[in-house]
Design an enzyme around this catalytic site. Structure first.
Site, PDB file in Angstrom:
ATOM      1  N   CYS A 198       0.329   0.976  13.288  1.00  0.00           N
ATOM      2  CA  CYS A 198      -1.092   1.005  13.375  1.00  0.00           C
ATOM      3  C   CYS A 198      -1.650   0.990  14.776  1.00  0.00           C
ATOM      4  O   CYS A 198      -2.611  -0.001  14.928  1.00  0.00           O
ATOM      5  CB  CYS A 198      -2.086   0.314  12.433  1.00  0.00           C
ATOM      6  SG  CYS A 198      -1.493  -1.404  12.285  1.00  0.00           S
ATOM      7  N   GLY A 244       0.646  -1.098  -0.110  1.00  0.00           N
ATOM      8  CA  GLY A 244      -0.043   0.153  -0.059  1.00  0.00           C
ATOM      9  C   GLY A 244       0.943   1.226   0.076  1.00  0.00           C
ATOM     10  O   GLY A 244       0.473   2.137  -0.924  1.00  0.00           O
TER      11      GLY A 244
END
Ligand SMILES: C[S@@+](CC[C@H](N)C(=O)[O-])C[C@H]1O[C@@H](n2cnc3c(N)ncnc32)[C@H](O)[C@@H]1O
Lengths: 181, 322
Positions: free
Chosen positions: B248, B132
């Site tokens: 995250c 990503g």
């Protein structure tokens, strides 16, 4: 099995040149070769990869890296011919004239591995003959894959051939959904 | 009610492992914890990033709208869109298959933006799969310079390669390896992204299974890897080179504490993030107080930003390390 990356042999250079000569006009061919680099990825198969001059230089200076992949696979070399990959087809698509345009309905079917009927074709290229390969695009010009012509331009134009298969699907983008994940 | 009783009530009410709630309360306080838990019950908005190697944002918007999707521009990034209506799966359009966009959370854009990528640079993504952020870096490099993507997992390597190809990334080399030993190759980059493996404690809205698991056993193991990766990355930077570290996770053990450790070990400076609205890094956790510079690190919280819990820090290496 890990791949070994190396430069093209003279024979492989010739095979590549023949392929590029088929898809590109002289001017496009020159700038395409100037902007890109090609390497061979040798493993179970012999793959041709397309990358940038900078990456090629970096790879040569740092051979200890032994990469998993470099750039984009352009195609596979088999029986002294190149079988274009989807990435290779897309690289050529913006600059090649050998493009066949199909309508939106056929676009969806083509992405499901289906062949192309005469009635779905909205643009047939010049300078190609029956049996030859073409790049297949949607109405917006996006590269959908590679096909092989089964009918000539004149045959496609005939009303009675509307439901006949005009292009055989050799490779389509739907592959990413079927296998590429 | 005492905090430990409240923790039990909240754990039951929101369906979490008690240990997670206790940690949240001790780090963020009761009021913030309640707001976070409430926010984690709201599903994340689906967002995409336009791949400018393929389309301009305007062209992508028009194409997807013609197919019946409804989109609005993301408030965080001019190449990002929030999906308001999805008549059929976003991963099945011709534009997706052609790499015209990447389905990605808004928080994931920040580490790449913090890198301030320039086209001719040599950049390493130290933990790259499924790609990503690597595909994002590549588009900002405009397919120039060199992008080296490292990843340890054989399985995830395939997804990385497939995404790079789909997105038309030609200026890339991928290598399967344990990046903790990359420094041994003695290759020095201009910039490195270390989007570190973490507990994923910021993903409670996305992955409901995480709520039930204690992170304690993973935390120690991951912490070790995070520090080893950090050290290897710093050894692989040129003098003046930039490292962006992100997770995250909202856990300070994986974030501020890693940076605090690095500040003591290496000749580095934390740089300002230049990202508006981002919350500053924690200054204090329970009784432990961090160096003032830690305030320059950044956090996203679900209740403040409408994203997953996220941490990002930008660092400059002052002296090359041998
Ligand atoms: C948070 S994910 C990265 C996500 C990726 N940056 C993206 O944006 O798509 C962390 C990745 O680090 C990989 N990883 C874990 N330990 C590693 C190591 N020692 N060396 C290299 N990669 C590692 C994991 O397999 C995982 O793919």
């Amino acid at each position: 099995m890990s791949l070994v990356f190396r430069e093209l042999t003279n024979e492989e250079e010739t095979i590549l040149q023949t392929e590029l000569d088929y898809w590109l006009e002289e001017k496009e061919l020159l700038s395409f070769k100037k902007e890109n680099s090609f390497l061979i990825a040798e493993g179970k198969w012999c793959e041709l990869v397309i990358t940038t001059k900078n990456v090629e230089r970096f790879f040569k200076e740092n051979a200890q890296i032994s990469p998993y992949s470099i750039g984009i696979t352009f195609g596979e070399i088999k029986n002294r011919k190149i079988l274009l990959s989807l990435g290779g087809a897309e690289e050529l698509c913006t600059i090649s004239r050998k493009k066949l345009r199909i309508n939106e309905t056929a676009e969806q079917l083509f992405l499901y591995q289906r062949d192309i009927l005469s009635k779905s074709i909205i643009g047939y290229p010049t300078h190609v003959n029956k049996g030859q390969k073409i790049l297949v695009t949607n109405p917006q010009g996006d590269c959908l894959g590679v096909g092989q012509l089964l009918l000539s331009r004149e045959e496609v134009a005939r009303v009675e051939n509307a439901e006949k298969i005009a292009v055989k699907n050799l490779k389509d983008l739907g592959w990413y959904l079927r296998k590429g994940k | 009610m005492k905090n430990d009783n409240i923790a039990t009530v909240l754990a039951r009410e929101y369906g979490y492992h008690i240990g997670i709630i206790e940690r949240f309360i001790s780090y963020f306080g009761l009021e913030t914890t309640k707001k976070m838990l409430e926010a984690y019950n709201v599903p994340l908005k689906k967002t995409i990033r336009c791949n400018t190697l393929k389309y301009s944002p305007q062209e992508l918007l028009e194409r997807l709208e013609r197919k019946g999707f409804q989109l609005e521009k993301s408030p965080y990034y001019d190449l990002g869109f929030v999906i308001l209506a999805e008549p059929f799966p976003l991963g099945a359009t011709t534009e997706y298959l052609l790499g015209g966009y990447f389905i990605q959370s808004q928080a994931s854009w920040l580490p790449v933006l913090a890198l301030e990528v320039q086209p001719g640079e040599f950049i390493i993504d130290f933990a790259a799969a499924p790609g990503g952020k690597a595909t994002h870096i590549a588009q900002l490099m405009e397919n120039q310079g060199v992008l080296l993507c490292l990843e340890i997992s054989r399985e995830r390597m395939k997804a990385l390669r497939s995404n790079l190809t789909r997105c038309g990334v030609k200026n890339v080399i991928t290598k399967r390896m344990d990046s903790t030993s990359f420094w041994e190759l003695n290759i020095k980059a201009d910039k490195i992204l270390l989007d570190a493996p973490c507990t994923g404690e910021g993903l409670m809205a996305v992955d409901l299974d995480r709520r039930k698991k204690s992170v304690k056993s993973d935390m120690e193991r991951l912490n070790e890897i995070q520090k080893e990766l950090f050290a290897s990355a710093l050894h692989s930077l040129k003098k003046g080179g930039v490292l962006v570290y992100s997770t995250c996770s909202t856990a300070p053990e994986e974030n501020e504490k890693v940076i605090e450790w690095a500040l003591e070990e290496f000749p580095i400076e934390i740089l300002e993030l230049q990202i508006s609205n981002i919350a500053p890094g924690l200054q204090k956790v329970v009784k432990e107080e961090f160096q003032p510079a830690i305030r320059k690190t950044g956090r996203l919280f679900p209740h403040l930003h409408g994203t997953e819990g996220f941490f990002v820090c930008k660092i400059q290496l002052e002296e090359e390390i041998d």
